[in-house]
Design an enzyme around this catalytic site. Structure first.
Site, PDB file in Angstrom:
ATOM      1  N   ASP A  13       0.810  -1.226   0.000  1.00 26.29           N
ATOM      2  CA  ASP A  13       0.000   0.000   0.000  1.00 26.29           C
ATOM      3  C   ASP A  13       0.841   1.273   0.000  1.00 26.29           C
ATOM      4  O   ASP A  13       0.446   2.300   0.567  1.00 26.29           O
ATOM      5  CB  ASP A  13      -0.969   0.007   1.201  1.00 26.29           C
ATOM      6  N   LYS A  16       1.842   1.998  -5.162  1.00 25.72           N
ATOM      7  CA  LYS A  16       2.387   1.409  -6.405  1.00 25.72           C
ATOM      8  C   LYS A  16       1.466   1.710  -7.585  1.00 25.72           C
ATOM      9  O   LYS A  16       1.913   2.037  -8.680  1.00 25.72           O
ATOM     10  CB  LYS A  16       2.558  -0.118  -6.238  1.00 25.72           C
ATOM     11  N   GLY A  40      -4.331  -4.713  -3.843  1.00 21.02           N
ATOM     12  CA  GLY A  40      -5.348  -3.673  -4.051  1.00 21.02           C
ATOM     13  C   GLY A  40      -4.607  -2.412  -4.427  1.00 21.02           C
ATOM     14  O   GLY A  40      -4.053  -1.734  -3.565  1.00 21.02           O
ATOM     15  N   HIS A  41      -4.520  -2.131  -5.727  1.00 21.61           N
ATOM     16  CA  HIS A  41      -3.791  -0.950  -6.211  1.00 21.61           C
ATOM     17  C   HIS A  41      -4.801   0.114  -6.643  1.00 21.61           C
ATOM     18  O   HIS A  41      -5.596  -0.112  -7.556  1.00 21.61           O
ATOM     19  CB  HIS A  41      -2.899  -1.318  -7.406  1.00 21.61           C
ATOM     20  N   GLN A 224       2.870  -6.854  -3.957  1.00 25.43           N
ATOM     21  CA  GLN A 224       3.001  -6.511  -2.535  1.00 25.43           C
ATOM     22  C   GLN A 224       4.305  -5.758  -2.260  1.00 25.43           C
ATOM     23  O   GLN A 224       5.037  -5.426  -3.178  1.00 25.43           O
ATOM     24  CB  GLN A 224       2.946  -7.788  -1.675  1.00 25.43           C
ATOM     25  N   LYS A 331       2.774  10.189  -0.417  1.00 22.53           N
ATOM     26  CA  LYS A 331       1.963  10.634   0.716  1.00 22.53           C
ATOM     27  C   LYS A 331       2.658  11.627   1.655  1.00 22.53           C
ATOM     28  O   LYS A 331       2.348  11.681   2.842  1.00 22.53           O
ATOM     29  CB  LYS A 331       1.400   9.432   1.473  1.00 22.53           C
ATOM     30  N   LEU A 414       2.326  14.004  -3.879  1.00 20.75           N
ATOM     31  CA  LEU A 414       1.633  14.906  -2.942  1.00 20.75           C
ATOM     32  C   LEU A 414       0.122  14.754  -2.997  1.00 20.75           C
ATOM     33  O   LEU A 414      -0.618  15.614  -2.511  1.00 20.75           O
ATOM     34  CB  LEU A 414       2.003  16.359  -3.271  1.00 20.75           C
TER      35      LEU A 414
HETATM   36  P1  GDP Z   1      -0.755   0.150  -3.556  1.00 23.90           P
HETATM   37  O1  GDP Z   1      -1.367  -1.118  -3.100  1.00 23.90           O
HETATM   38  O2  GDP Z   1       0.710   0.236  -3.284  1.00 23.90           O
HETATM   39  O3  GDP Z   1      -1.080   0.490  -4.978  1.00 23.90           O
HETATM   40  O4  GDP Z   1      -1.407   1.309  -2.666  1.00 23.90           O
HETATM   41  P2  GDP Z   1      -2.968   1.456  -2.272  1.00 23.90           P
HETATM   42  O5  GDP Z   1      -3.710   1.890  -3.463  1.00 23.90           O
HETATM   43  O6  GDP Z   1      -3.456   0.253  -1.560  1.00 23.90           O
HETATM   44  O7  GDP Z   1      -2.868   2.563  -1.156  1.00 23.90           O
HETATM   45  C1  GDP Z   1      -2.359   3.828  -1.422  1.00 23.90           C
HETATM   46  C2  GDP Z   1      -3.463   4.867  -1.157  1.00 23.90           C
HETATM   47  O8  GDP Z   1      -2.899   6.152  -1.083  1.00 23.90           O
HETATM   48  C3  GDP Z   1      -4.484   4.935  -2.285  1.00 23.90           C
HETATM   49  O9  GDP Z   1      -5.728   5.289  -1.730  1.00 23.90           O
HETATM   50  C4  GDP Z   1      -3.958   6.054  -3.167  1.00 23.90           C
HETATM   51  O10 GDP Z   1      -4.979   6.696  -3.923  1.00 23.90           O
HETATM   52  C5  GDP Z   1      -3.383   6.983  -2.143  1.00 23.90           C
HETATM   53  N1  GDP Z   1      -2.215   7.760  -2.554  1.00 23.90           N
HETATM   54  C6  GDP Z   1      -1.190   7.421  -3.379  1.00 23.90           C
HETATM   55  N2  GDP Z   1      -0.263   8.406  -3.412  1.00 23.90           N
HETATM   56  C7  GDP Z   1      -0.718   9.381  -2.603  1.00 23.90           C
HETATM   57  C8  GDP Z   1      -0.180  10.638  -2.178  1.00 23.90           C
HETATM   58  O11 GDP Z   1       0.908  11.054  -2.531  1.00 23.90           O
HETATM   59  N3  GDP Z   1      -0.946  11.359  -1.301  1.00 23.90           N
HETATM   60  C9  GDP Z   1      -2.148  10.926  -0.842  1.00 23.90           C
HETATM   61  N4  GDP Z   1      -2.807  11.688   0.020  1.00 23.90           N
HETATM   62  N5  GDP Z   1      -2.674   9.757  -1.212  1.00 23.90           N
HETATM   63  C10 GDP Z   1      -1.960   8.984  -2.062  1.00 23.90           C
HETATM   64  P1  IMO Z   2      -1.075  -4.246  -2.001  1.00 21.89           P
HETATM   65  O1  IMO Z   2      -1.057  -4.611  -3.435  1.00 21.89           O
HETATM   66  C1  IMO Z   2      -1.049  -4.877   2.243  1.00 21.89           C
HETATM   67  C2  IMO Z   2      -0.929  -9.021   3.676  1.00 21.89           C
HETATM   68  C3  IMO Z   2      -2.175  -9.497   4.381  1.00 21.89           C
HETATM   69  C4  IMO Z   2      -1.549 -10.472   5.371  1.00 21.89           C
HETATM   70  C5  IMO Z   2      -0.411 -11.097   4.572  1.00 21.89           C
HETATM   71  C6  IMO Z   2      -0.744 -12.448   3.966  1.00 21.89           C
HETATM   72  O2  IMO Z   2      -2.323  -3.508  -1.726  1.00 21.89           O
HETATM   73  O3  IMO Z   2       0.179  -3.604  -1.560  1.00 21.89           O
HETATM   74  P2  IMO Z   2      -2.251 -13.184   1.909  1.00 21.89           P
HETATM   75  O4  IMO Z   2      -3.711 -12.995   1.637  1.00 21.89           O
HETATM   76  O5  IMO Z   2      -1.352 -12.603   0.878  1.00 21.89           O
HETATM   77  O6  IMO Z   2      -1.909 -14.620   2.214  1.00 21.89           O
HETATM   78  O7  IMO Z   2      -1.989 -12.394   3.281  1.00 21.89           O
HETATM   79  O8  IMO Z   2      -0.114 -10.185   3.529  1.00 21.89           O
HETATM   80  N1  IMO Z   2      -1.163  -8.472   2.322  1.00 21.89           N
HETATM   81  C7  IMO Z   2      -1.154  -7.163   2.046  1.00 21.89           C
HETATM   82  N2  IMO Z   2      -1.019  -6.091   2.841  1.00 21.89           N
HETATM   83  N3  IMO Z   2      -1.184  -4.710   0.920  1.00 21.89           N
HETATM   84  C8  IMO Z   2      -1.269  -5.771   0.094  1.00 21.89           C
HETATM   85  O9  IMO Z   2      -1.243  -5.647  -1.237  1.00 21.89           O
HETATM   86  C9  IMO Z   2      -1.308  -7.074   0.653  1.00 21.89           C
HETATM   87  N4  IMO Z   2      -1.416  -8.324   0.131  1.00 21.89           N
HETATM   88  C10 IMO Z   2      -1.305  -9.162   1.168  1.00 21.89           C
HETATM   89  O10 IMO Z   2      -2.827  -8.440   5.030  1.00 21.89           O
HETATM   90  O11 IMO Z   2      -0.964  -9.768   6.443  1.00 21.89           O
HETATM   91 MG    MG Z   3      -2.886  -1.715  -1.722  1.00 18.51          MG
END
Ligand code: GDP
Ligand code: IMO
Ligand code: MG
Length: 431
Positions: A13, A16, A40-41, A224, A331, A414
């Protein structure tokens, strides 16, 4: 070599999805190499929000080719759902998405097993998985009983392998009549999903090698973060695959000499979902504020993310195991108005100072962070796009993170959309 691996440096998270959406404009192909629907991207543009699970974030950029490589575990039902949702929102997927015939599948019994195993565990041994069947599907792959897309597409082969698998897992799946019902349900699903999946199946290793030969620009997108890597993460509280950049070779069927550069994505603080050690976790008002301001709730499960200060030992390990030379810091805006800021620069374990992330789970559990305190900063103007226009203490914070992480910060994010980004380094990542 025109290829970039975009890898998460913390516990996932990191943002990416946003960075792949930003860099994807310059690429020809975007490839997911590991993980599955546990990812979850999030991508935000034109006031629309998309959360991608199995499909690379590049699908949201018109005309780009996207590949799900052999290292990914694919849930046919989840894929069908994701494609349907994208097409309903006018994103063309057919003809642009291709899936390796060698990718292993997640079938309904993997999800049953994932939930049953988690529920049978107590307290400390729970992992807090996403319950998407990831662990059991990778376990089958390693145990050599897995079912690949190529097998699924052949009706007879699939039926034979399915029966073998249901026999092997019968103790978890209920009475013989319940197992028979499950089998028929899976076979019926497979008959209706087979024509759909056939449209996407490909030999992705062959296609990628051909594309590389033609000089196409390719982004490899990790699912991940490095701290969830099965080898280098906080085992056993990890996922069941290797997000690290080195895995791209075996997960895509390309030579390691075909990887050009590695871009690490790093959040300006730290978050984690699920169980496991997290030395800089803040279970106080500051942690609550980070969660609220940063909207730190799981994109896949909706669970509140645990939040804490930036941990340099985590990022140093990531820089080292991935070969990261450049970082995208995300962020930074979330830290506006937080005074002071803290960065963990070492751990203390029973009076001993640790300068590297420890491998012993006991030592890690007992380690306490040692912080350097830095000045906080006020509002960052909405239109800021140059590093020198950031408040001075924000510039100092970024420069400190860069120095302690050991890699150049080339992007500062940002906000959620791709234009809310400062590009610091003028040198191309495609070298
Ligand atoms: P990923 O799994 O690495 O793709 O990240 P996620 O999408 O799960 O979580 C990142 C969250 O932060 C998402 O809700 C993005 O829309 C948000 N995000 C990404 N970059 C920024 C940033 O620079 N600032 C803020 N406020 N939110 C961001
Ligand atoms: P993104 O793409 C954050 C964590 C789960 C758990 C561990 C094992 O959004 O960065 P699994 O279902 O893979 O066997 O769970 O890994 N986990 C993540 N945490 N972001 C993710 O993906 C994750 N994918 C798996 O919460 O701790
Ligand atoms: Mg994510």
């Amino acid at each position: 070599m025109p290829s970039i691996v975009v890898v998460g440096t913390q516990w996932g998270d990191e943002g990416k999805g946003k960075i792949v959406h930003l860099l994807g404009k310059e690429a020809d192909m975007i490839v997911r190499y590991q993980g599955g629907p546990n990812a979850g991207h999030t991508v935000v543009f034109d006031d629309k929000l998309f959360v991608l699970h199995l499909i690379p974030a590049g699908i949201l950029i018109p005309k780009k080719i996207c590949i799900i490589a052999n290292g990914v575990v694919v849930d046919p039902l989840a894929l069908h759902e994701e494609v349907k949702l994208l097409e309903e929102r006018k994103i063309k997927v057919e003809g642009r998405l291709f899936i390796s015939e060698l990718a292993h599948l997640i079938l309904p019994y993997h999800k049953i097993l994932d939930v049953a195993k988690e529920e049978s565990k107590k307290g400390e041994t729970k992992i807090g998985t996403t319950r998407k069947g990831i662990g059991p599907a990778y376990a089958d792959k390693v145990e050599r009983v897995g079912i690949r897309l190529a097998d699924y597409l052949e009706e007879d082969t699939f039926k034979e392998l399915l029966e073998q698998n249901l026999k092997l897992k019968k103790e978890y799946l209920g009475s013989p009549s319940q197992i028979e019902e499950l089998k028929n349900q899976i076979l019926t699903q497979a008959s209706s999903l087979r024509p759909f999946l056939k449209k996407f199946a490909c030999d992705s290793s062959l296609d990628l090698n051909l594309a590389l030969k033609k000089g196409k620009k390719i982004i490899f997108e990790s699912a991940q973060g490095t701290m969830l890597d099965i080898d280098f993460g906080t085992y056993p509280y990890v996922t069941s695959s290797n997000p690290i950049a080195g895995a791209v070779g075996s997960d895509c069927g390309i030579g390691p000499n075909k990887i050009g550069s590695v871009l690490g994505i790093v959040k300006a603080y730290t978050t984690r979902v699920g169980e496991g050690p997290f030395p800089t976790e803040l279970e106080d008002e500051v942690g609550k504020k980070l969660r609220e301001v940063g909207k730190e709730f799981g994109a896949t499960t909706g669970r509140p993310r645990r939040c804490g200060w930036f941990d340099a030992l985590v990022v140093q390990r990531s820089v080292s195991v991935n070969g990261i030379e450049k970082l995208a810091l995300t962020k930074l805006d979330v830290l506006q108005g937080m005074y002071p800021l803290k960065v963990c620069i070492a751990y203390e374990h029973h009076g001993r100072i640790l300068k590297h992330f420890p491998n012993s789970r006991k030592v890690l559990q007992e380690s306490k962070p040692i912080y350097k305190t830095l000045n906080g900063f006020g509002e960052i103007g909405k239109s800021v796009r140059r590093f020198k226009d950031l408040p001075l203490p924000a510039q100092k914070y970024v420069r400190f993170l860069e120095k302690i992480s050991g890699a150049k910060i080339s992007f500062v994010s940002l906000g959620r959309s791709r234009d809310e980004t400062i590009r610091i380094s003028k040198t191309s990542l495609w070298n």
